[in-house]
Write an enzyme that holds these catalytic residues in place. Structure first.
Site, PDB file in Angstrom:
ATOM      1  N   LEU A   9      71.556  72.041  82.627  1.00 22.67           N
ATOM      2  CA  LEU A   9      72.888  72.032  82.012  1.00 22.67           C
ATOM      3  C   LEU A   9      73.014  70.836  81.073  1.00 22.67           C
ATOM      4  O   LEU A   9      72.865  69.686  81.471  1.00 22.67           O
ATOM      5  CB  LEU A   9      73.977  71.969  83.085  1.00 22.67           C
ATOM      6  CG  LEU A   9      73.920  73.057  84.177  1.00 22.67           C
ATOM      7  CD1 LEU A   9      75.164  72.982  85.052  1.00 22.67           C
ATOM      8  CD2 LEU A   9      73.786  74.451  83.560  1.00 22.67           C
ATOM      9  N   ARG A  16      81.949  60.037  76.863  1.00 27.39           N
ATOM     10  CA  ARG A  16      81.904  58.603  77.171  1.00 27.39           C
ATOM     11  C   ARG A  16      80.800  57.854  76.419  1.00 27.39           C
ATOM     12  O   ARG A  16      80.809  56.637  76.343  1.00 27.39           O
ATOM     13  CB  ARG A  16      81.755  58.389  78.685  1.00 27.39           C
ATOM     14  CG  ARG A  16      83.062  58.562  79.420  1.00 27.39           C
ATOM     15  CD  ARG A  16      82.862  58.609  80.923  1.00 27.39           C
ATOM     16  NE  ARG A  16      82.340  59.900  81.353  1.00 27.39           N
ATOM     17  CZ  ARG A  16      81.995  60.190  82.603  1.00 27.39           C
ATOM     18  NH1 ARG A  16      82.113  59.263  83.547  1.00 27.39           N
ATOM     19  NH2 ARG A  16      81.541  61.383  82.927  1.00 27.39           N
ATOM     20  N   LYS A  23      74.557  63.563  73.897  1.00 22.55           N
ATOM     21  CA  LYS A  23      74.149  62.610  74.938  1.00 22.55           C
ATOM     22  C   LYS A  23      72.699  62.772  75.363  1.00 22.55           C
ATOM     23  O   LYS A  23      71.961  61.790  75.456  1.00 22.55           O
ATOM     24  CB  LYS A  23      75.067  62.758  76.162  1.00 22.55           C
ATOM     25  CG  LYS A  23      74.589  61.938  77.344  1.00 22.55           C
ATOM     26  CD  LYS A  23      75.641  61.787  78.400  1.00 22.55           C
ATOM     27  CE  LYS A  23      75.761  62.979  79.282  1.00 22.55           C
ATOM     28  NZ  LYS A  23      76.703  62.739  80.393  1.00 22.55           N
ATOM     29  N   GLY A  81      83.197  74.081  82.625  1.00 26.22           N
ATOM     30  CA  GLY A  81      82.720  73.634  83.932  1.00 26.22           C
ATOM     31  C   GLY A  81      81.284  74.063  84.188  1.00 26.22           C
ATOM     32  O   GLY A  81      80.721  74.885  83.463  1.00 26.22           O
ATOM     33  N   ALA A 363      43.550  35.797  53.624  1.00 34.11           N
ATOM     34  CA  ALA A 363      45.003  35.644  53.698  1.00 34.11           C
ATOM     35  C   ALA A 363      45.661  36.195  52.443  1.00 34.11           C
ATOM     36  O   ALA A 363      45.165  35.999  51.346  1.00 34.11           O
ATOM     37  CB  ALA A 363      45.351  34.164  53.858  1.00 34.11           C
ATOM     38  N   ARG A 423      40.454  38.150  37.642  1.00 26.84           N
ATOM     39  CA  ARG A 423      41.554  37.215  37.397  1.00 26.84           C
ATOM     40  C   ARG A 423      41.265  36.486  36.092  1.00 26.84           C
ATOM     41  O   ARG A 423      40.135  36.491  35.607  1.00 26.84           O
ATOM     42  CB  ARG A 423      41.670  36.211  38.541  1.00 26.84           C
ATOM     43  CG  ARG A 423      40.451  35.345  38.696  1.00 26.84           C
ATOM     44  CD  ARG A 423      40.532  34.409  39.884  1.00 26.84           C
ATOM     45  NE  ARG A 423      39.407  33.506  39.918  1.00 26.84           N
ATOM     46  CZ  ARG A 423      38.802  33.098  41.013  1.00 26.84           C
ATOM     47  NH1 ARG A 423      39.187  33.532  42.195  1.00 26.84           N
ATOM     48  NH2 ARG A 423      37.806  32.250  40.943  1.00 26.84           N
TER      49      ARG A 423
HETATM   50  C1  UD1 Z   1      78.869  66.633  88.842  1.00 26.22           C
HETATM   51  C2  UD1 Z   1      79.116  67.378  90.136  1.00 26.22           C
HETATM   52  C3  UD1 Z   1      79.378  66.373  91.239  1.00 26.22           C
HETATM   53  C4  UD1 Z   1      78.195  65.446  91.373  1.00 26.22           C
HETATM   54  C5  UD1 Z   1      77.887  64.799  90.042  1.00 26.22           C
HETATM   55  C6  UD1 Z   1      76.568  64.059  90.108  1.00 26.22           C
HETATM   56  C7  UD1 Z   1      80.141  69.512  89.594  1.00 26.22           C
HETATM   57  C8  UD1 Z   1      81.404  70.272  89.536  1.00 26.22           C
HETATM   58  N1  UD1 Z   1      80.265  68.251  89.975  1.00 26.22           N
HETATM   59  O1  UD1 Z   1      80.039  65.934  88.469  1.00 26.22           O
HETATM   60  O2  UD1 Z   1      79.592  67.025  92.468  1.00 26.22           O
HETATM   61  O3  UD1 Z   1      78.461  64.454  92.356  1.00 26.22           O
HETATM   62  O4  UD1 Z   1      77.749  65.779  88.999  1.00 26.22           O
HETATM   63  O5  UD1 Z   1      76.325  63.368  88.934  1.00 26.22           O
HETATM   64  O6  UD1 Z   1      79.089  70.058  89.330  1.00 26.22           O
HETATM   65  N2  UD1 Z   1      78.133  70.633  81.876  1.00 26.22           N
HETATM   66  C9  UD1 Z   1      77.998  71.729  81.043  1.00 26.22           C
HETATM   67  N3  UD1 Z   1      79.103  72.475  80.779  1.00 26.22           N
HETATM   68  C10 UD1 Z   1      80.316  72.212  81.310  1.00 26.22           C
HETATM   69  C11 UD1 Z   1      80.443  71.076  82.159  1.00 26.22           C
HETATM   70  C12 UD1 Z   1      79.328  70.318  82.428  1.00 26.22           C
HETATM   71  O7  UD1 Z   1      76.912  72.015  80.541  1.00 26.22           O
HETATM   72  O8  UD1 Z   1      81.244  72.956  81.022  1.00 26.22           O
HETATM   73  C13 UD1 Z   1      76.935  69.833  82.175  1.00 26.22           C
HETATM   74  C14 UD1 Z   1      77.025  68.432  81.614  1.00 26.22           C
HETATM   75  O9  UD1 Z   1      76.442  68.348  80.325  1.00 26.22           O
HETATM   76  C15 UD1 Z   1      76.221  67.642  82.650  1.00 26.22           C
HETATM   77  C16 UD1 Z   1      76.415  68.432  83.920  1.00 26.22           C
HETATM   78  O10 UD1 Z   1      76.830  69.710  83.546  1.00 26.22           O
HETATM   79  O11 UD1 Z   1      74.862  67.620  82.334  1.00 26.22           O
HETATM   80  C17 UD1 Z   1      77.396  67.795  84.899  1.00 26.22           C
HETATM   81  O12 UD1 Z   1      78.665  67.738  84.322  1.00 26.22           O
HETATM   82  P1  UD1 Z   1      79.615  66.471  84.519  1.00 26.22           P
HETATM   83  O13 UD1 Z   1      80.876  66.747  83.821  1.00 26.22           O
HETATM   84  O14 UD1 Z   1      78.872  65.238  84.183  1.00 26.22           O
HETATM   85  O15 UD1 Z   1      79.887  66.526  86.085  1.00 26.22           O
HETATM   86  P2  UD1 Z   1      80.297  65.331  87.006  1.00 26.22           P
HETATM   87  O16 UD1 Z   1      81.748  65.105  86.895  1.00 26.22           O
HETATM   88  O17 UD1 Z   1      79.392  64.180  86.773  1.00 26.22           O
HETATM   89 MG    MG Z   2      78.051  63.507  85.189  1.00 25.40          MG
END
Ligand code: UD1
Ligand code: MG
Length: 439
Positions: A9, A16, A23, A81, A363, A423
């Site tokens: 993912l 951030r 990222k 999500g 040199a 030269r």
């Molecule tokens: C997530 C976990 C959390 C865990 C933590 C560990 C979930 C709901 N929560 O939280 O339990 O403790 O990671 O680091 O999974 N992403 C997508 N599409 C989206 C949302 C996210 O591709 O719509 C990807 C982000 O790019 C990232 C990953 O999913 O690589 C995690 O997403 P992020 O928003 O960082 O989740 P956390 O809040 O860190």
């Molecule tokens: Mg995260």
């Protein structure tokens, strides 16, 4: 043999980071974060990789194509999500036994952690959570257990005060049995504080369906996730510390380890000595018994055994330094083959060139390789002596055993064993200086 798929993912916005660069493309030791993840999956011999990217993330797709050409790319239109992201890759899930979900921003993922996640799947688990116990669990999804049962994962924002005291949290890697994965995620809803579809809710859904759910523990270091620049710097530091320790264990002397920076692919022989403040860009290979003196910068270069580089040397892409050669201070070498025992000790630029063995380049020597349009070769033979402050205007060939007088501008080939002057001849006017002073 069970077939396997990893869904990476990487569609989150990474807000951030405050960066225009996605990222997962920020580098650690010169390699994009996501490439570290892909390498771990390849090392774990995962059959198929599917990467979920956001819209407009062509650059991410390009990096994936480079580091994992067989991986499929799936676009998640809106960041609704982790469940929604996973569903974007649903086409890849068909017919796979083990489905692993990992994040593109956890560059320290290991083969071992992936295997640990797969073991319970082989024994019939429907959902396997990769849990960890970080020093501070704030921000992570808490793993709620009852005895040995994994009941649910509660995200920080939805957790009660009591649940927040739990130290065992979701590391973000998850295993799903391929047979039930899609039907479980289809049932996930977004009834939570962030109104996101949380993949972590797969735990509760599997429980409701009486499917086996379990958690394994992975080291917190391994699933360290990067969300901002401070964490990026921390990841870089961790990588460097590990690589320095590895180099030392393999017989490399680091005079001041904290000041030496390696690339993900730096190759070092044994009995190499690296003085303080040396930086390795990608693609460097160093053979045995090489000394790299202080403040040198090397990238995409190779150095054969016994050579001495620096202090203050710069080896640019395509520099090949032969055994026992010396490259001294303020010398820049680019796309050049420097022969055994050759010496280029001070203040020189040698680019697009060949330098034969035992040749001495004085040199201030410059290979004038560029005519404003094209680059040309300077071919210097063996046992040649190039006098100080000479310009070698390429294309030009200097034969074996030739001698170029200091301060020459060499525009034509020099035959072997010849002495070349290029030269103006010196003129002395007797007494003229004294006369000038009198006026
Ligand atoms: C997530 C976990 C959390 C865990 C933590 C560990 C979930 C709901 N929560 O939280 O339990 O403790 O990671 O680091 O999974 N992403 C997508 N599409 C989206 C949302 C996210 O591709 O719509 C990807 C982000 O790019 C990232 C990953 O999913 O690589 C995690 O997403 P992020 O928003 O960082 O989740 P956390 O809040 O860190
Ligand atoms: Mg995260």
């Amino acid at each position: 043999m069970r077939t396997s798929l990893a869904v990476v993912l990487a569609a989150g916005e990474g807000t951030r980071m405050k960066s225009r660069l996605p990222k997962v493309l920020h580098p650690i030791a010169g390699l994009p974060m996501i490439a570290h993840v892909l390498k771990a999956l390849q090392a774990a011999k995962i059959d198929r990789i599917a990467v979920v990217v956001g819209p407009g993330y062509e650059e991410v797709a390009k990096a994936v194509a480079k580091f994992a050409p067989a991986a499929s790319i799936h676009v998640q239109k809106k960041p609704l999500g982790t469940t929604d992201a996973f569903k974007a890759a649903r086409a890849a899930v068909a017919g796979v036994d083990d489905v692993l979900v990992v994040f593109g921003d956890t560059p320290f993922l290991t083969r071992d952690a992936i295997s640990r996640l797969r073991r319970p799947l082989a024994k019939g688990a429907a959902v396997v959570v990769g849990g960890m116990r970080p020093a501070d669990p704030t921000g992570y999804g808490r793993i709620i257990t009852k005895g040995r049962e994994v009941v649910a994962i509660r995200e920080e924002k939805d957790a009660s005060a009591e649940e927040r005291t739990i130290g065992f949290v979701n590391g973000g890697i998850m295993g799903l049995a391929g047979a039930t994965a899609l039907s479980i995620v289809e049932a996930i809803r977004n009834k939570n504080a962030k109104q996101e579809f949380y993949l972590t809710d797969a735990v509760e859904i599997a429980n409701k369906r009486k499917l086996p759910v379990t958690a394994v523990e992975v080291p917190a270091d391994v699933v360290f996730g990067i969300n901002d620049r401070a964490q990026l710097a921390k990841a870089e530091r961790r990588f460097q510390e590990a690589r320095r320790a590895e180099a030392q264990a393999a017989g490399v002397t680091l005079v001041a380890p904290d000041t030496v920076f390696f690339s993900h692919d730096t190759k070092l022989g044994s009995d190499v000595t690296i003085e303080p403040n040396v930086v390795f860009g990608p693609g460097v290979t160093i053979a045995d018994n090489v000394t790299i003196r202080a403040f040198s910068y090397l990238e995409d270069a190779s150095v054969a055994s016994g050579a001495i580089i620096g202090p203050f040397a710069r080896l640019r892409p395509g520099a090949k330094i032969g055994a026992g050669a010396h490259i001294g201070n303020f010398v820049e070498i680019k796309a050049a083959d420097v022969g055994e025992g050759a010496k280029i000790n001070h203040l020189a630029y040698v680019g697009d060139a060949k330098v034969g063995s035992k040749t001495n380049v004085g040199a201030g020597t410059i290979t004038c390789n560029y005519d404003g349009v094209n680059k040309h070769l300077t071919d210097i033979g063996k046992g040649v002596f190039i006098g100080s402050n000479s310009s070698l205007v390429a294309p030009v060939k200097i034969g074996d055993g030739a001698y170029v007088a200091s301060g020459s501008v060499i525009t034509g080939d020099v035959p072997p064993d010849a002495l070349a002057f290029g030269r103006a001849r010196q003129v002395n006017k007797p007494g003229r200086a004294r006369e000038k002073r009198k006026k």
